[in-house]
Write a protein that holds these residues in place. Structure first.
Motif, PDB file in Angstrom:
ATOM      1  N   PRO A 144       5.806  14.177  -0.430  1.00 52.29           N
ATOM      2  CA  PRO A 144       7.082  13.533  -1.159  1.00 52.29           C
ATOM      3  C   PRO A 144       7.785  12.495  -0.355  1.00 52.29           C
ATOM      4  O   PRO A 144       8.165  11.774  -0.966  1.00 52.29           O
ATOM      5  CB  PRO A 144       7.854  14.955  -1.270  1.00 52.29           C
ATOM      6  CG  PRO A 144       7.369  15.883  -0.391  1.00 52.29           C
ATOM      7  CD  PRO A 144       5.900  15.516  -0.051  1.00 52.29           C
ATOM      8  N   GLU A 145       7.819  12.319   1.000  1.00 53.96           N
ATOM      9  CA  GLU A 145       8.577  11.453   1.629  1.00 53.96           C
ATOM     10  C   GLU A 145       7.743   9.881   1.412  1.00 53.96           C
ATOM     11  O   GLU A 145       8.392   9.197   1.412  1.00 53.96           O
ATOM     12  CB  GLU A 145       8.503  11.817   3.201  1.00 53.96           C
ATOM     13  CG  GLU A 145       9.074  12.780   3.619  1.00 53.96           C
ATOM     14  CD  GLU A 145       8.217  14.110   3.751  1.00 53.96           C
ATOM     15  OE1 GLU A 145       7.073  13.975   3.548  1.00 53.96           O
ATOM     16  OE2 GLU A 145       8.915  15.251   3.654  1.00 53.96           O
ATOM     17  N   ARG A 146       6.495  10.055   1.471  1.00 53.24           N
ATOM     18  CA  ARG A 146       5.830   8.765   1.041  1.00 53.24           C
ATOM     19  C   ARG A 146       5.910   8.371  -0.252  1.00 53.24           C
ATOM     20  O   ARG A 146       6.066   7.366  -0.593  1.00 53.24           O
ATOM     21  CB  ARG A 146       4.180   9.187   1.494  1.00 53.24           C
ATOM     22  CG  ARG A 146       3.374   7.915   0.884  1.00 53.24           C
ATOM     23  CD  ARG A 146       3.352   6.704   2.031  1.00 53.24           C
ATOM     24  NE  ARG A 146       2.691   5.890   1.674  1.00 53.24           N
ATOM     25  CZ  ARG A 146       2.802   4.435   1.646  1.00 53.24           C
ATOM     26  NH1 ARG A 146       3.954   4.115   2.386  1.00 53.24           N
ATOM     27  NH2 ARG A 146       2.044   3.534   1.480  1.00 53.24           N
ATOM     28  N   ALA A 147       6.051   9.434  -1.300  1.00 47.64           N
ATOM     29  CA  ALA A 147       6.279   9.088  -2.738  1.00 47.64           C
ATOM     30  C   ALA A 147       7.591   8.333  -2.721  1.00 47.64           C
ATOM     31  O   ALA A 147       7.938   7.394  -3.375  1.00 47.64           O
ATOM     32  CB  ALA A 147       6.105  10.140  -3.481  1.00 47.64           C
ATOM     33  N   ALA A 148       8.725   8.969  -2.036  1.00 41.81           N
ATOM     34  CA  ALA A 148      10.107   8.148  -2.156  1.00 41.81           C
ATOM     35  C   ALA A 148      10.033   7.002  -1.644  1.00 41.81           C
ATOM     36  O   ALA A 148      10.607   6.126  -2.051  1.00 41.81           O
ATOM     37  CB  ALA A 148      10.862   9.281  -1.454  1.00 41.81           C
TER      38      ALA A 148
END
Length: 54
Positions: A24-28
């Motif tokens: 999720p951090e990379r997606a954000a």
């Protein structure tokens, strides 16, 4: 052709969901980069239009 579009769309949806769930951090970060790119493009277009008028 419509069938191919449907398959590609589903693959894209699955990839996006996998990316969000897995990292999720990379997606954000990717979303932030995308919005920053759109913002930069809008600023550039605004500057271009201002220079045309000036």
């Amino acid at each position: 052709m419509a069938q191919a579009k449907k398959v590609v769309l589903w693959m894209l949806v699955v990839f996006v969901l996998y990316t969000i769930i897995k990292t999720p951090e990379r997606a954000a970060d990717l979303v932030q980069i995308g919005f920053q790119g759109i913002s930069d493009a809008a600023d550039s277009i605004g500057e271009f239009m201002t220079e045309l008028i000036s």
